[in-house]
Design an enzyme around this catalytic site. Sequence first.
Site, PDB file in Angstrom:
ATOM      1  CG  ASP A  69      -0.125  -0.420   2.158  1.00  0.00           C
ATOM      2  OD1 ASP A  69       0.778  -0.697   2.771  1.00  0.00           O
ATOM      3  OD2 ASP A  69      -1.048  -0.823   3.719  1.00  0.00           O
ATOM      4  CG  ASN A 138      -8.216  -0.447  12.794  1.00  0.00           C
ATOM      5  OD1 ASN A 138      -7.325  -1.225  12.553  1.00  0.00           O
ATOM      6  ND2 ASN A 138      -8.923   0.301  12.414  1.00  0.00           N
ATOM      7  CG  HIS A 140      -5.830  -1.341   8.815  1.00  0.00           C
ATOM      8  ND1 HIS A 140      -5.745   0.105   9.047  1.00  0.00           N
ATOM      9  CD2 HIS A 140      -4.640  -2.112   9.724  1.00  0.00           C
ATOM     10  CE1 HIS A 140      -4.507   0.086   9.712  1.00  0.00           C
ATOM     11  NE2 HIS A 140      -3.180  -0.435  10.117  1.00  0.00           N
ATOM     12  CD  GLU A 145      -8.650   1.600   8.053  1.00  0.00           C
ATOM     13  OE1 GLU A 145      -8.763   0.606   8.944  1.00  0.00           O
ATOM     14  OE2 GLU A 145      -7.627   2.210   7.465  1.00  0.00           O
TER      15      GLU A 145
HETATM   16  C1  F6R Z   1       1.473  -1.189   6.090  1.00  0.00           C
HETATM   17  C2  F6R Z   1      -0.068  -2.004   6.008  1.00  0.00           C
HETATM   18  C3  F6R Z   1      -0.246  -1.613   7.844  1.00  0.00           C
HETATM   19  C4  F6R Z   1       0.722  -1.745   8.665  1.00  0.00           C
HETATM   20  C5  F6R Z   1      -0.134  -1.783   9.966  1.00  0.00           C
HETATM   21  C6  F6R Z   1      -0.388  -2.060  10.765  1.00  0.00           C
HETATM   22  O1  F6R Z   1       2.355  -0.861   4.849  1.00  0.00           O
HETATM   23  O2  F6R Z   1      -0.143  -1.541   5.755  1.00  0.00           O
HETATM   24  O3  F6R Z   1      -1.536  -2.545   7.922  1.00  0.00           O
HETATM   25  O4  F6R Z   1       0.726  -3.262   8.421  1.00  0.00           O
HETATM   26  O5  F6R Z   1      -0.914  -0.571  10.317  1.00  0.00           O
HETATM   27  O6  F6R Z   1       1.759  -0.802  11.301  1.00  0.00           O
HETATM   28  P1  F6R Z   1       2.638  -1.267  12.341  1.00  0.00           P
HETATM   29  O7  F6R Z   1       3.245  -2.499  12.056  1.00  0.00           O
HETATM   30  O8  F6R Z   1       2.924   0.116  12.247  1.00  0.00           O
HETATM   31  O9  F6R Z   1       1.892  -1.352  13.803  1.00  0.00           O
END
Ligand code: F6R
Length: 240
Positions: A69, A138, A140, A145
Amino acid sequence: MGIVFNFCENYDFLSNRAADIVGELLKAKPDCVLGLPTGSTPIGMYKKLIEKNKSGEIDFSKVTTFNLDEYYPIKKTSEQSYYKFMFDNLFDGININPDNINIPDGEAENAEIESLNYERKIDRAGGLDLMILGIGPNGHIGFNEPGKFLLPHTHVADLTEDTIKANARFFDSESEVPKTALTMGMGSIIAKSKKILLLVSGESKKAAFDKFYGEAKITADNPSTFLYLHGDVIVLSDIS
Ligand code: F6R
């Protein structure tokens, strides 16, 4: 096979284990295709992969990567772009061919066309041998989401308030967090990845992980639960 859970003693152990899994794949298939996440969680794994590459244990010269992403819109040079994150935390430290790096283009004029092209590029590469994922507090995955439904393909996603709050730590203020992003969809992730490695680290993920691991009900309220529909997932978690 389904989902295999590995509980790791701590973050360092998790990062080592993740880098070993990626390293073994590179040795077995030097021209493999990797799906990559950003965020805090994979940083330890990326450090170990750089070490392994510098010591000559693994070679990235034939590897192709697709990032999961990117914020939209965002300049590649922006401090918070996932483009910059990936070069700072991985690509500048390894011998990857820049032509083989794919990241959704946050500068694209038309986000819908960029999404379609990205999906096609993944198809042309023959899909992903290993997709590495993190999980949001959450639940995701990428920017898929929680909500009433999920979109299957790469698309433009609206960030939820929860995610804007969680990501504000990387920006000067919450209002600077982009409100939309380009993300692979849960359908693309599941259908186009031969294997998935989910990294779960930190207490902020406990509630989402409890729903994923404990409740194990497949629901768009927690997009990570859709991973139960994939046949080959390894979960590394440093929370129990
Ligand atoms: C990152 C992404 C997000 C993260 C998630 C966890 O490319 O797509 O879904 O994997 O938000 O983020 P961290 O590792 O910072 O807790």
